[in-house]
Design a protein around this motif. Structure first.
Motif, mmCIF file in Angstrom:
data_model
loop_
_atom_site.group_PDB
_atom_site.id
_atom_site.type_symbol
_atom_site.label_atom_id
_atom_site.label_comp_id
_atom_site.label_asym_id
_atom_site.label_seq_id
_atom_site.Cartn_x
_atom_site.Cartn_y
_atom_site.Cartn_z
ATOM 1 N N UNK A 147 5.938 75.342 -96.091
ATOM 2 C CA UNK A 147 5.905 74.460 -94.930
ATOM 3 C C UNK A 147 6.791 74.989 -93.824
ATOM 4 N N UNK A 148 6.327 74.826 -92.585
ATOM 5 C CA UNK A 148 7.103 75.206 -91.401
ATOM 6 C C UNK A 148 7.314 73.929 -90.599
ATOM 7 N N UNK A 149 8.546 73.726 -90.115
ATOM 8 C CA UNK A 149 8.846 72.515 -89.360
ATOM 9 C C UNK A 149 9.921 72.790 -88.313
ATOM 10 N N UNK A 150 10.012 71.891 -87.346
ATOM 11 C CA UNK A 150 11.012 71.996 -86.283
ATOM 12 C C UNK A 150 12.295 71.311 -86.716
ATOM 13 N N UNK A 151 13.402 71.901 -86.320
ATOM 14 C CA UNK A 151 14.695 71.277 -86.566
ATOM 15 C C UNK A 151 15.625 71.601 -85.415
ATOM 16 N N UNK A 152 16.433 70.627 -85.050
ATOM 17 C CA UNK A 152 17.417 70.831 -83.989
ATOM 18 C C UNK A 152 18.689 70.095 -84.371
ATOM 19 N N UNK A 153 19.819 70.768 -84.197
ATOM 20 C CA UNK A 153 21.101 70.117 -84.479
ATOM 21 C C UNK A 153 22.114 70.491 -83.422
ATOM 22 N N UNK A 154 23.023 69.566 -83.222
ATOM 23 C CA UNK A 154 24.126 69.757 -82.286
ATOM 24 C C UNK A 154 25.406 69.918 -83.093
ATOM 25 N N UNK A 155 26.174 70.931 -82.747
ATOM 26 C CA UNK A 155 27.505 71.107 -83.330
ATOM 27 C C UNK A 155 28.508 70.737 -82.254
ATOM 28 N N UNK A 156 29.379 69.787 -82.557
ATOM 29 C CA UNK A 156 30.413 69.369 -81.612
ATOM 30 C C UNK A 156 31.774 69.769 -82.146
ATOM 31 N N UNK A 157 32.625 70.261 -81.248
ATOM 32 C CA UNK A 157 33.977 70.627 -81.648
ATOM 33 C C UNK A 157 34.865 70.750 -80.416
ATOM 34 N N UNK A 158 36.133 70.457 -80.610
ATOM 35 C CA UNK A 158 37.099 70.673 -79.531
ATOM 36 C C UNK A 158 37.575 72.130 -79.528
ATOM 37 N N UNK A 159 37.206 72.869 -80.581
ATOM 38 C CA UNK A 159 37.574 74.281 -80.695
ATOM 39 C C UNK A 159 36.496 75.126 -79.996
ATOM 40 N N UNK A 160 36.613 75.244 -78.684
ATOM 41 C CA UNK A 160 35.579 75.937 -77.907
ATOM 42 C C UNK A 160 35.442 77.411 -78.298
ATOM 43 N N UNK B 222 26.188 84.260 -82.400
ATOM 44 C CA UNK B 222 25.579 84.634 -83.677
ATOM 45 C C UNK B 222 24.076 84.833 -83.501
ATOM 46 N N UNK B 223 23.568 85.856 -84.113
ATOM 47 C CA UNK B 223 22.133 86.143 -84.049
ATOM 48 C C UNK B 223 21.433 85.462 -85.218
ATOM 49 N N UNK B 224 20.472 84.645 -84.898
ATOM 50 C CA UNK B 224 19.673 83.987 -85.923
ATOM 51 C C UNK B 224 18.216 84.341 -85.680
ATOM 52 N N UNK B 225 17.519 84.692 -86.731
ATOM 53 C CA UNK B 225 16.133 85.150 -86.587
ATOM 54 C C UNK B 225 15.159 84.020 -86.266
ATOM 55 N N UNK B 226 15.315 82.880 -86.915
ATOM 56 C CA UNK B 226 14.347 81.799 -86.761
ATOM 57 C C UNK B 226 14.803 80.707 -85.795
ATOM 58 N N UNK B 227 16.027 80.809 -85.282
ATOM 59 C CA UNK B 227 16.579 79.744 -84.455
ATOM 60 C C UNK B 227 17.152 80.263 -83.145
ATOM 61 N N UNK B 228 17.163 79.388 -82.165
ATOM 62 C CA UNK B 228 17.770 79.664 -80.869
ATOM 63 C C UNK B 228 19.114 78.938 -80.835
ATOM 64 N N UNK B 229 20.146 79.645 -80.450
ATOM 65 C CA UNK B 229 21.483 79.061 -80.353
ATOM 66 C C UNK B 229 21.843 79.009 -78.876
ATOM 67 N N UNK B 230 22.209 77.807 -78.407
ATOM 68 C CA UNK B 230 22.476 77.638 -76.981
ATOM 69 C C UNK B 230 23.668 76.703 -76.774
ATOM 70 N N UNK B 231 24.559 77.114 -75.890
ATOM 71 C CA UNK B 231 25.708 76.283 -75.535
ATOM 72 C C UNK B 231 25.213 75.173 -74.605
ATOM 73 N N UNK B 232 25.449 73.926 -74.978
ATOM 74 C CA UNK B 232 25.008 72.774 -74.188
ATOM 75 C C UNK B 232 26.098 72.350 -73.215
ATOM 76 N N UNK B 233 27.350 72.405 -73.688
ATOM 77 C CA UNK B 233 28.524 72.087 -72.878
ATOM 78 C C UNK B 233 29.704 72.788 -73.548
ATOM 79 N N UNK B 234 30.897 72.752 -72.947
ATOM 80 C CA UNK B 234 32.032 73.454 -73.583
ATOM 81 C C UNK B 234 32.295 73.016 -75.030
ATOM 82 N N UNK B 235 32.010 71.755 -75.373
ATOM 83 C CA UNK B 235 32.283 71.265 -76.724
ATOM 84 C C UNK B 235 31.053 71.067 -77.583
#
Length: 191
Positions: free
Chosen positions: A101-114, A123-136
């Motif tokens: 099965x193939x499915x969509x997933x999205x998660x937000x990582x929050x931290x004060x440690x910018x 980090x390079x991920x093959x199946x996922x896009x990593x994008x900074x949304x805001x400083x935290x």
């Protein structure tokens, strides 16, 4: 005449069984995704392919996953996104039956440690896009794969294994060559 009738009915029975398996798998995928979003790690592990626990015991895997999702000052939030679940055909092999099965997933990582988030953003991920949304905040979004397996290890019930590119090394240790070869073909067909 009876043999002819039996030969004609056999493919219908097999088709019906595979269609039933497909419904079970689809329901289980929804359940696993729900458990993941709620971070109910132990429930996800209860549905996991048992040979994985030969590499790392279930209790250790649970603790490690929980720490990864909420440790190091990082809060993980799974976003509600359309799942877009696509299943491969249920495929009967010699000693196993599988479905990918193939499915969509999205998660937000929050931290004060910018600085930590900056490092993760690179980090390079093959199946996922990593994008900074805001400083935290950092978003990891993409396609994920889950392999459904029914064999002697699962007691002839469906169990599941992450099948993303990042999991390839572990999966090579866990899966038989027959399952691995068939799963590669199913993944290529789902792309």
């Amino acid at each position: 005449m009876k043999k002819l009738i039996l030969c004609l009915l056999m493919p219908l029975q097999i088709t019906a069984a595979l269609a039933q398996d497909s419904k079970i798998i689809q329901k289980d995928f929804q359940t696993i995704i729900g458990y993941t979003r709620k971070m109910e790690i132990d429930k996800v592990l209860d549905m996991t392919y048992p040979p994985l626990f030969k590499i790392m015991p279930k209790a250790q895997m649970s603790a490690m996953a929980k720490d990864a999702l909420s440790g190091m000052g990082i809060k993980t939030i799974f976003e509600e996104v359309p799942i877009g679940l696509t299943l491969s055909p249920v495929t009967k092999l010699g000693a196993a039956t599988i479905c990918l099965g193939k499915y969509n997933q999205s998660m937000i990582l929050e931290s004060s440690q910018t600085a930590l988030l900056d490092m993760l953003a690179k980090a390079k991920m093959r199946d996922n896009e990593v994008k900074k949304v805001s400083p935290g905040k950092l978003r990891i979004k993409g396609k994920n794969y889950l392999l459904a397996i029914k064999d002697t290890y699962t007691g002839s019930t469906w169990k599941y294994l992450r099948y993303d590119n990042e999991d390839a090394e572990t999966n090579a240790k866990v899966l038989s060559k027959e399952i691995s070869a068939a799963a590669v073909k199913l993944k290529l067909a789902l792309k």
